[in-house]
Motif scaffolding. Structure first.
Motif: not given
Length: 145
Positions: A17-18, A52-58
């Motif tokens: 991740h960044f 679930t995994i609600n996270i920002k992704f590219e």
């Protein structure tokens, strides 16, 4: 940056991740110590509670077709499955095309491609069928009571 998350059911997620945006997720059965970015760990540990995994992704890493497929499979609740054919029918494409899109999923768990199975068997999984079975068993035991 890399963060590792060890889940209680025997899988470790290795998350590139960044800052707080996920770039890639790899899954393994090799034990590892949870460590790295606390926010990433918190989001991924939520999987054990809610499935679930609600996270920002590219999302820019995904093709337009992958985005359609992934949108459809993201609607499948934890503990449930659908077949490649069912997803293909909804999208007016072939089961093979759905399988190819899932094979290239750089975000397993965030995009729950493990919930797609073959009409007669478990089907494939980019992280291996052993991990797919562990995920499906965990979800059935935890979220379908």
């Amino acid at each position: 940056m890399v963060t590792t998350i060890r889940f209680s059911f025997g899988i470790t997620a290795i998350v590139k991740h960044f800052k707080d945006t996920v770039i890639e997720v790899k899954l393994t059965t090799t034990p590892a110590i949870t460590g790295g970015n606390p926010l990433i760990i918190k989001f991924f540990k939520n999987y054990e509670k809610e499935g679930t995994i609600n996270i920002k992704f590219e999302k820019e890493l995904l093709s337009p077709f992958q985005k359609k497929v992934f949108s459809e499979i993201s609607a499948i609740p934890p503990g449930k499955t659908a077949t490649y054919g069912e997803i293909a029918s909804k999208l007016k494409t072939s089961p093979r095309a759905v399988g190819q899109a899932l094979k290239r999923n750089p975000f397993p768990l965030i995009i729950p491609c493990h919930r797609i199975v073959g009409a007669k068997d478990l089907g494939g999984f980019s992280e291996g069928t052993e991990i797919k079975k562990l995920l499906l068993d965990f979800e059935r035991q935890t979220f379908t009571r």
